[in-house]
Motif scaffolding. Structure first.
Motif, PDB file in Angstrom:
ATOM      1  N   LEU A  55     -43.535  39.646 118.305  1.00 21.07           N
ATOM      2  CA  LEU A  55     -43.412  38.312 118.582  1.00 21.07           C
ATOM      3  C   LEU A  55     -44.724  38.013 119.315  1.00 21.07           C
ATOM      4  CD1 LEU A  55     -41.743  35.791 118.703  1.00 21.07           C
ATOM      5  CD2 LEU A  55     -41.000  36.315 120.887  1.00 21.07           C
ATOM      6  N   LEU A  56     -45.359  38.910 120.090  1.00 19.04           N
ATOM      7  CA  LEU A  56     -46.767  38.570 120.419  1.00 19.04           C
ATOM      8  C   LEU A  56     -47.612  39.649 120.415  1.00 19.04           C
ATOM      9  CD1 LEU A  56     -45.735  37.453 124.323  1.00 19.04           C
ATOM     10  CD2 LEU A  56     -46.260  35.965 122.527  1.00 19.04           C
ATOM     11  N   THR A  57     -48.775  39.498 120.142  1.00 23.44           N
ATOM     12  CA  THR A  57     -49.791  40.481 120.031  1.00 23.44           C
ATOM     13  C   THR A  57     -50.014  41.134 121.376  1.00 23.44           C
ATOM     14  OG1 THR A  57     -51.696  39.089 120.194  1.00 23.44           O
ATOM     15  CG2 THR A  57     -50.783  39.558 117.910  1.00 23.44           C
ATOM     16  N   LYS A  58     -50.733  42.236 121.248  1.00 27.36           N
ATOM     17  CA  LYS A  58     -51.303  42.785 122.631  1.00 27.36           C
ATOM     18  C   LYS A  58     -52.173  41.864 123.594  1.00 27.36           C
ATOM     19  CE  LYS A  58     -50.727  47.849 121.562  1.00 27.36           C
ATOM     20  NZ  LYS A  58     -51.294  48.929 121.361  1.00 27.36           N
ATOM     21  N   ALA A  62     -51.408  40.211 126.955  1.00 25.93           N
ATOM     22  CA  ALA A  62     -52.265  40.251 127.781  1.00 25.93           C
ATOM     23  C   ALA A  62     -52.366  38.977 128.630  1.00 25.93           C
ATOM     24  CB  ALA A  62     -53.345  40.826 127.552  1.00 25.93           C
ATOM     25  N   GLN A  63     -52.880  37.882 127.541  1.00 27.70           N
ATOM     26  CA  GLN A  63     -53.214  36.590 128.289  1.00 27.70           C
ATOM     27  C   GLN A  63     -51.962  36.028 129.025  1.00 27.70           C
ATOM     28  OE1 GLN A  63     -54.189  33.485 125.018  1.00 27.70           O
ATOM     29  NE2 GLN A  63     -53.109  32.209 126.070  1.00 27.70           N
ATOM     30  N   LEU A  64     -50.819  36.114 128.574  1.00 27.41           N
ATOM     31  CA  LEU A  64     -49.693  35.453 129.287  1.00 27.41           C
ATOM     32  C   LEU A  64     -49.608  36.129 130.654  1.00 27.41           C
ATOM     33  CD1 LEU A  64     -47.214  33.613 129.318  1.00 27.41           C
ATOM     34  CD2 LEU A  64     -46.126  35.691 127.929  1.00 27.41           C
ATOM     35  N   ILE A  65     -49.551  37.648 130.694  1.00 27.78           N
ATOM     36  CA  ILE A  65     -49.439  38.132 132.020  1.00 27.78           C
ATOM     37  C   ILE A  65     -50.752  37.640 132.842  1.00 27.78           C
ATOM     38  CG2 ILE A  65     -50.051  40.370 133.284  1.00 27.78           C
ATOM     39  CD1 ILE A  65     -48.470  41.652 130.731  1.00 27.78           C
ATOM     40  N   GLN A  66     -51.837  37.460 132.418  1.00 29.35           N
ATOM     41  CA  GLN A  66     -52.907  37.241 133.300  1.00 29.35           C
ATOM     42  C   GLN A  66     -52.962  35.847 133.801  1.00 29.35           C
ATOM     43  OE1 GLN A  66     -56.852  36.992 131.310  1.00 29.35           O
ATOM     44  NE2 GLN A  66     -57.942  36.634 133.385  1.00 29.35           N
ATOM     45  N   ASP A  67     -52.219  34.848 132.844  1.00 27.64           N
ATOM     46  CA  ASP A  67     -52.097  33.503 133.328  1.00 27.64           C
ATOM     47  C   ASP A  67     -50.905  33.548 134.242  1.00 27.64           C
ATOM     48  OD1 ASP A  67     -52.901  30.641 133.257  1.00 27.64           O
ATOM     49  OD2 ASP A  67     -51.688  30.282 131.351  1.00 27.64           O
ATOM     50  N   VAL A  68     -49.888  34.054 134.254  1.00 28.77           N
ATOM     51  CA  VAL A  68     -48.739  34.322 135.044  1.00 28.77           C
ATOM     52  C   VAL A  68     -49.084  34.718 136.551  1.00 28.77           C
ATOM     53  CG1 VAL A  68     -46.311  35.142 135.495  1.00 28.77           C
ATOM     54  CG2 VAL A  68     -47.030  34.012 133.138  1.00 28.77           C
ATOM     55  N   GLU A  69     -49.870  35.722 136.559  1.00 28.84           N
ATOM     56  CA  GLU A  69     -50.586  36.556 137.510  1.00 28.84           C
ATOM     57  C   GLU A  69     -51.313  35.428 138.555  1.00 28.84           C
ATOM     58  OE1 GLU A  69     -52.183  40.129 136.384  1.00 28.84           O
ATOM     59  OE2 GLU A  69     -50.227  41.155 136.674  1.00 28.84           O
ATOM     60  N   GLN A  70     -52.222  34.609 137.723  1.00 33.11           N
ATOM     61  CA  GLN A  70     -52.969  33.788 138.419  1.00 33.11           C
ATOM     62  C   GLN A  70     -52.282  32.539 138.992  1.00 33.11           C
ATOM     63  OE1 GLN A  70     -55.729  32.258 135.377  1.00 33.11           O
ATOM     64  NE2 GLN A  70     -57.155  34.171 135.760  1.00 33.11           N
ATOM     65  N   LYS A 106     -54.528  27.172 127.311  1.00 30.11           N
ATOM     66  CA  LYS A 106     -54.369  28.071 126.239  1.00 30.11           C
ATOM     67  C   LYS A 106     -52.862  28.591 126.192  1.00 30.11           C
ATOM     68  CE  LYS A 106     -57.151  32.084 124.860  1.00 30.11           C
ATOM     69  NZ  LYS A 106     -58.202  32.969 125.271  1.00 30.11           N
ATOM     70  N   THR A 107     -52.367  29.053 127.154  1.00 33.43           N
ATOM     71  CA  THR A 107     -51.122  29.698 127.375  1.00 33.43           C
ATOM     72  C   THR A 107     -49.993  28.479 126.629  1.00 33.43           C
ATOM     73  OG1 THR A 107     -51.673  31.285 129.018  1.00 33.43           O
ATOM     74  CG2 THR A 107     -49.203  30.679 128.818  1.00 33.43           C
ATOM     75  N   ARG A 108     -50.144  27.215 127.038  1.00 34.36           N
ATOM     76  CA  ARG A 108     -49.253  26.324 126.420  1.00 34.36           C
ATOM     77  C   ARG A 108     -49.183  26.277 124.986  1.00 34.36           C
ATOM     78  NH1 ARG A 108     -51.012  23.369 131.229  1.00 34.36           N
ATOM     79  NH2 ARG A 108     -52.395  21.955 129.802  1.00 34.36           N
ATOM     80  N   CYS A 109     -50.564  26.217 124.620  1.00 31.80           N
ATOM     81  CA  CYS A 109     -50.641  26.287 123.088  1.00 31.80           C
ATOM     82  C   CYS A 109     -49.921  27.678 122.410  1.00 31.80           C
ATOM     83  CB  CYS A 109     -52.084  26.092 122.722  1.00 31.80           C
ATOM     84  SG  CYS A 109     -52.971  24.485 123.109  1.00 31.80           S
TER      85      CYS A 109
END
Length: 128
Positions: A55-58, A62-70, A106-109
């Motif tokens: 459903l998501l690429t690696k 990684a982008q989603l994890i980084q954004d949530v961590e921020q 970027k994550t919303r898109c």
């Protein structure tokens, strides 16, 4: 879960408490797999989980994890109360919830792409 643990189709059940056993069935499918939890379950609607491969690429993951961590760091600096600027409530460790609207553009898109181009077409094609 430890790093390197196998999840999904090849996972082994660990630390099972006999007092808490429930009926669980795992069904492999062409487009998705499903896990049915308990005797009183209805696929997709009640006590079930869909596992959708890729459903998501690696990179997207990684982008989603980084954004949530921020976002987590930002909320942590504001304390464990309501963040009035974004209306996000942070609760105890492990139960935090992060709203897509509070993450980066970027994550919303990415969420819109995953929802509209991947998830909804799958649901329309595969589910009753």
């Amino acid at each position: 879960m430890k790093s390197g643990d196998i999840v999904g189709r090849h996972a082994k059940l660990n630390n099972i408490n006999a007092n808490h056993l429930i009926s669980v069935s795992y069904t492999e499918g062409a487009a998705f797999d499903s896990i049915i939890l308990g005797e009183r379950s209805e696929p997709i609607r009640f006590n079930s989980v869909l596992l959708i491969p890729n459903l998501l690429t690696k990179g997207e993951c990684a982008q989603l994890i980084q954004d949530v961590e921020q976002e987590h760091l930002r909320l942590s600096e504001n304390g464990p109360t309501q963040d009035k600027g974004k209306g996000t409530l942070q609760s105890s460790v492990g139960t935090e919830r992060y709203m897509i609207k509070n993450l980066s553009e970027k994550t919303r898109c990415l969420f819109d792409i995953v929802l509209r181009d991947r998830l909804l077409p799958l649901i329309s094609a595969e589910l009753p």
